[in-house]
Design an enzyme around this catalytic site. Structure first.
Site, PDB file in Angstrom:
ATOM      1  CG  HIS A 116      43.560  73.564  85.606  1.00 45.50           C
ATOM      2  ND1 HIS A 116      43.808  74.643  84.774  1.00 45.50           N
ATOM      3  CD2 HIS A 116      44.482  72.619  85.297  1.00 45.50           C
ATOM      4  CE1 HIS A 116      44.847  74.365  84.003  1.00 45.50           C
ATOM      5  NE2 HIS A 116      45.272  73.145  84.295  1.00 45.50           N
ATOM      6  CE  LYS A 151      46.496  75.347  87.722  1.00 43.78           C
ATOM      7  NZ  LYS A 151      47.697  74.718  88.307  1.00 43.78           N
TER       8      LYS A 151
END
EC number: 1.17.1.8
Length: 268
Positions: free
Chosen positions: A149, A153
């Protein structure tokens, strides 16, 4: 026309849901909910509809038919209280929830329809089913899960990666707590353990890959997202479905009717 209330409306996913609603013929934005400390508070939330960013305590029940929550974990308790107070279905898409918070979801589901999905991509819902079937068919395979990600994150492994691990354990009728190796610091796997590898880099929206390996061969099942609209469309689809359901605790798989599809295919 279904009126949708969006928690976390000024965030990236909240904005994506608002755009999805603007393009939809069956639902529209009923309320855009943010914290009072948000820079967006009081501003117009849309170009074409007279909807402004409001706080949760300003929400009126007649404004919305269903709620979508893309806010932060610390806001979950108050958001659920609001859903319970006004008897509104709620789709919770927040990641990084604790076990206690997940128990709170189940408690709310006793009185209102609750759908929890850490990832609202239809592709991920299908992937979870494929992982469950594959792990059941290959009970001796080593299972490893990779996820990537964007660099900002905060939680890892992602909620989606953990859901994939749980799907694999369920396919083998194993206790998740007993086979969850997490992110291995020493690189050593337990006999039946399911381990995770995590990448945080640049602007990656979301990638997940599940590997099932036996001696001489391996199966890799993966999913990549290239646009956040995927999640917004999935959340909106789930909200439309949930608005018609009785109180209960639902998943994205329930909206796809996958069990009936699989049973029909097996009969052919």
């Amino acid at each position: 026309m279904i009126n949708v209330g969006v928690f976390g409306a000024s965030g990236r996913m909240g904005q994506a849901v608002i755009q999805a609603l603007a393009d939809d013929n069956e639902a529209k934005l009923g309320a855009a909910i943010v914290r009072k400390s948000s820079n967006s508070y009081g501003d117009s939330a849309t170009e074409n509809e007279p909807v402004h960013f409001i706080s949760a305590d300003e929400l009126q029940p007649e404004q919305v038919d269903v709620l979508i929550d893309f806010s932060l974990p610390e806001a979950l308790t108050e958001n659920l209280k609001l859903a319970e107070q006004y008897q509104l279905p709620i789709v919770v898409c927040t990641t990084g929830l604790s076990e206690e918070q997940k128990e709170r979801l189940a408690q709310a589901a006793e009185t209102v329809p609750v759908l929890y999905a850490s990832n609202t991509s239809i592709g991920i819902a299908l992937l979870e089913q494929l992982v469950g079937i594959s792990s059941a068919a290959l009970p001796n395979a080593d299972i490893e899960i990779f996820e990537a990600h964007h660099r900002h994150k905060k939680d890892g492994p992602s909620g989606t990666a953990l859901s994939l691990g749980q799907a694999a354990a369920k396919g083998r009728q194993q206790s998740w707590d007993q086979v969850n190796d997490g992110i291995r610091a020493d690189g050593l796997r337990s006999e039946e353990g399911i381990g995770f590898s995590v990448m945080r880099a640049a602007d990656i929206i979301g990638e997940h890959q599940v590997t099932l390996a036996v001696a001489g061969e391996r199966i890799e099942i993966g999913h990549r997202v290239s646009n956040r609209k995927t999640f917004a469309d999935g959340a909106l689809r789930a909200a439309k479905w949930l608005e018609e359901q009785a109180p209960g605790f639902y998943s994205l798989q329930d909206t796809l009717n996958l069990q009936d599809i699989l049973q029909r295919m097996l009969k052919q």
